[in-house]
Design a protein around this motif. Structure first.
Motif, PDB file in Angstrom:
ATOM      1  N   GLU A  27      94.947  30.237  29.255  1.00  0.00           N
ATOM      2  CA  GLU A  27      93.837  29.347  29.811  1.00  0.00           C
ATOM      3  C   GLU A  27      94.072  28.236  30.576  1.00  0.00           C
ATOM      4  OE1 GLU A  27      90.637  28.848  26.923  1.00  0.00           O
ATOM      5  OE2 GLU A  27      91.606  30.491  25.565  1.00  0.00           O
ATOM      6  N   PRO A  28      93.186  27.824  31.363  1.00  0.00           N
ATOM      7  CA  PRO A  28      93.588  26.616  32.201  1.00  0.00           C
ATOM      8  C   PRO A  28      93.454  25.546  31.354  1.00  0.00           C
ATOM      9  CG  PRO A  28      91.415  27.338  32.665  1.00  0.00           C
ATOM     10  CD  PRO A  28      92.038  28.421  31.670  1.00  0.00           C
ATOM     11  N   TYR A  29      94.376  24.434  31.554  1.00  0.00           N
ATOM     12  CA  TYR A  29      94.089  23.254  30.830  1.00  0.00           C
ATOM     13  C   TYR A  29      93.215  22.395  31.069  1.00  0.00           C
ATOM     14  CZ  TYR A  29      98.374  24.208  28.128  1.00  0.00           C
ATOM     15  OH  TYR A  29      99.354  24.885  27.066  1.00  0.00           O
ATOM     16  N   GLU A  30      92.516  21.494  30.228  1.00  0.00           N
ATOM     17  CA  GLU A  30      91.565  20.667  30.413  1.00  0.00           C
ATOM     18  C   GLU A  30      91.798  19.338  30.028  1.00  0.00           C
ATOM     19  OE1 GLU A  30      87.562  21.979  29.331  1.00  0.00           O
ATOM     20  OE2 GLU A  30      87.826  23.968  30.182  1.00  0.00           O
ATOM     21  N   ALA A  46      97.586  14.332  13.125  1.00  0.00           N
ATOM     22  CA  ALA A  46      98.792  15.257  12.594  1.00  0.00           C
ATOM     23  C   ALA A  46      98.474  16.568  13.199  1.00  0.00           C
ATOM     24  CB  ALA A  46      98.633  15.441  11.110  1.00  0.00           C
ATOM     25  N   ARG A  47      97.424  17.086  13.423  1.00  0.00           N
ATOM     26  CA  ARG A  47      96.997  18.393  14.102  1.00  0.00           C
ATOM     27  C   ARG A  47      97.581  18.474  15.531  1.00  0.00           C
ATOM     28  NH1 ARG A  47      97.646  23.615  14.205  1.00  0.00           N
ATOM     29  NH2 ARG A  47      96.055  24.821  15.084  1.00  0.00           N
ATOM     30  N   VAL A  48      97.081  17.462  16.234  1.00  0.00           N
ATOM     31  CA  VAL A  48      97.586  17.338  17.549  1.00  0.00           C
ATOM     32  C   VAL A  48      99.157  17.354  17.717  1.00  0.00           C
ATOM     33  CG1 VAL A  48      97.644  15.514  19.513  1.00  0.00           C
ATOM     34  CG2 VAL A  48      95.450  15.824  18.168  1.00  0.00           C
ATOM     35  N   VAL A  57      99.452  21.930  23.243  1.00  0.00           N
ATOM     36  CA  VAL A  57      98.763  20.813  24.168  1.00  0.00           C
ATOM     37  C   VAL A  57      99.809  20.039  24.868  1.00  0.00           C
ATOM     38  CG1 VAL A  57      96.856  20.523  22.311  1.00  0.00           C
ATOM     39  CG2 VAL A  57      98.817  19.071  22.255  1.00  0.00           C
ATOM     40  N   LYS A  58      99.430  19.249  25.990  1.00  0.00           N
ATOM     41  CA  LYS A  58     100.407  18.451  26.851  1.00  0.00           C
ATOM     42  C   LYS A  58      99.674  17.063  26.926  1.00  0.00           C
ATOM     43  CE  LYS A  58     101.544  22.932  29.474  1.00  0.00           C
ATOM     44  NZ  LYS A  58     101.469  23.358  30.818  1.00  0.00           N
ATOM     45  N   ASP A  59     100.749  16.394  27.633  1.00  0.00           N
ATOM     46  CA  ASP A  59     100.398  15.097  27.996  1.00  0.00           C
ATOM     47  C   ASP A  59      99.534  14.263  27.038  1.00  0.00           C
ATOM     48  OD1 ASP A  59     101.469  16.100  30.306  1.00  0.00           O
ATOM     49  OD2 ASP A  59      99.445  16.515  31.222  1.00  0.00           O
ATOM     50  N   ARG A  73      95.737  17.262  27.438  1.00  0.00           N
ATOM     51  CA  ARG A  73      95.328  18.319  27.929  1.00  0.00           C
ATOM     52  C   ARG A  73      95.597  19.510  27.184  1.00  0.00           C
ATOM     53  NH1 ARG A  73      96.547  19.821  33.057  1.00  0.00           N
ATOM     54  NH2 ARG A  73      98.767  19.763  32.681  1.00  0.00           N
ATOM     55  N   ALA A  74      94.674  20.640  26.930  1.00  0.00           N
ATOM     56  CA  ALA A  74      94.663  21.638  26.230  1.00  0.00           C
ATOM     57  C   ALA A  74      93.729  22.640  26.721  1.00  0.00           C
ATOM     58  CB  ALA A  74      94.581  21.466  24.844  1.00  0.00           C
ATOM     59  N   PRO A  75      94.056  23.944  26.291  1.00  0.00           N
ATOM     60  CA  PRO A  75      92.829  25.115  26.686  1.00  0.00           C
ATOM     61  C   PRO A  75      91.489  24.560  25.805  1.00  0.00           C
ATOM     62  CG  PRO A  75      95.002  25.958  25.927  1.00  0.00           C
ATOM     63  CD  PRO A  75      94.980  24.335  25.587  1.00  0.00           C
ATOM     64  N   LYS A  76      90.697  25.007  26.531  1.00  0.00           N
ATOM     65  CA  LYS A  76      89.124  24.745  25.982  1.00  0.00           C
ATOM     66  C   LYS A  76      88.782  25.143  24.625  1.00  0.00           C
ATOM     67  CE  LYS A  76      84.254  24.963  26.882  1.00  0.00           C
ATOM     68  NZ  LYS A  76      83.319  25.068  27.957  1.00  0.00           N
ATOM     69  N   LYS A  77      89.573  26.084  23.979  1.00  0.00           N
ATOM     70  CA  LYS A  77      89.435  26.400  22.598  1.00  0.00           C
ATOM     71  C   LYS A  77      90.078  25.489  21.720  1.00  0.00           C
ATOM     72  CE  LYS A  77      92.999  30.004  22.833  1.00  0.00           C
ATOM     73  NZ  LYS A  77      93.208  31.552  22.531  1.00  0.00           N
ATOM     74  N   VAL A  78      91.153  25.133  21.854  1.00  0.00           N
ATOM     75  CA  VAL A  78      92.071  24.115  21.279  1.00  0.00           C
ATOM     76  C   VAL A  78      91.366  22.843  21.253  1.00  0.00           C
ATOM     77  CG1 VAL A  78      94.130  22.890  21.212  1.00  0.00           C
ATOM     78  CG2 VAL A  78      94.049  25.216  21.849  1.00  0.00           C
ATOM     79  N   ILE A  79      90.572  22.383  22.249  1.00  0.00           N
ATOM     80  CA  ILE A  79      89.983  20.961  22.327  1.00  0.00           C
ATOM     81  C   ILE A  79      88.582  21.232  21.271  1.00  0.00           C
ATOM     82  CG2 ILE A  79      88.541  19.582  23.835  1.00  0.00           C
ATOM     83  CD1 ILE A  79      90.227  20.203  25.884  1.00  0.00           C
TER      84      ILE A  79
END
Length: 92
Positions: A27-30, A46-48, A57-59, A73-79
């Motif tokens: 998925e694209p990162y948001e 802790a989860r992040v 997740v990135k950045d 930055r992460a895919p929408k479902k992770v956010i």
């Protein structure tokens, strides 16, 4: 003849259908701002950190505030997963 064989081998290796499937599944990162919890230790933070370590997740930037604010930055479902986590001292 050997060069043609090597070139053909390299081309077949780069055309792995599994690689194309993996690329289309991503998925694209948001960008998002996630507010942590007032708990100590912070389960949201802790989860992040766990997700960052696994590359999901990135950045990640943790801002010094209370509760912490986390830019990432992460895919929408992770956010969405991170935003649904229960919090103490909520400032959503």
């Amino acid at each position: 003849m050997r060069i043609a064989f090597i070139v053909a081998l390299m081309l077949s290796a780069s055309c792995n259908p599994g690689d194309k499937q993996a690329a289309t599944d991503q998925e694209p990162y948001e960008s998002a701002l996630i507010v942590g919890s007032a708990q100590s230790p912070d389960p949201v933070l802790a989860r992040v950190m766990e997700l960052e370590k696994s590359g999901v997740v990135k950045d990640v930037v943790v801002q010094e505030s209370f509760p912490v604010q986390i830019r990432l930055r992460a895919p929408k479902k992770v956010i969405e997963e991170l935003q649904r986590m229960p919090r103490t001292g909520e400032l959503r």
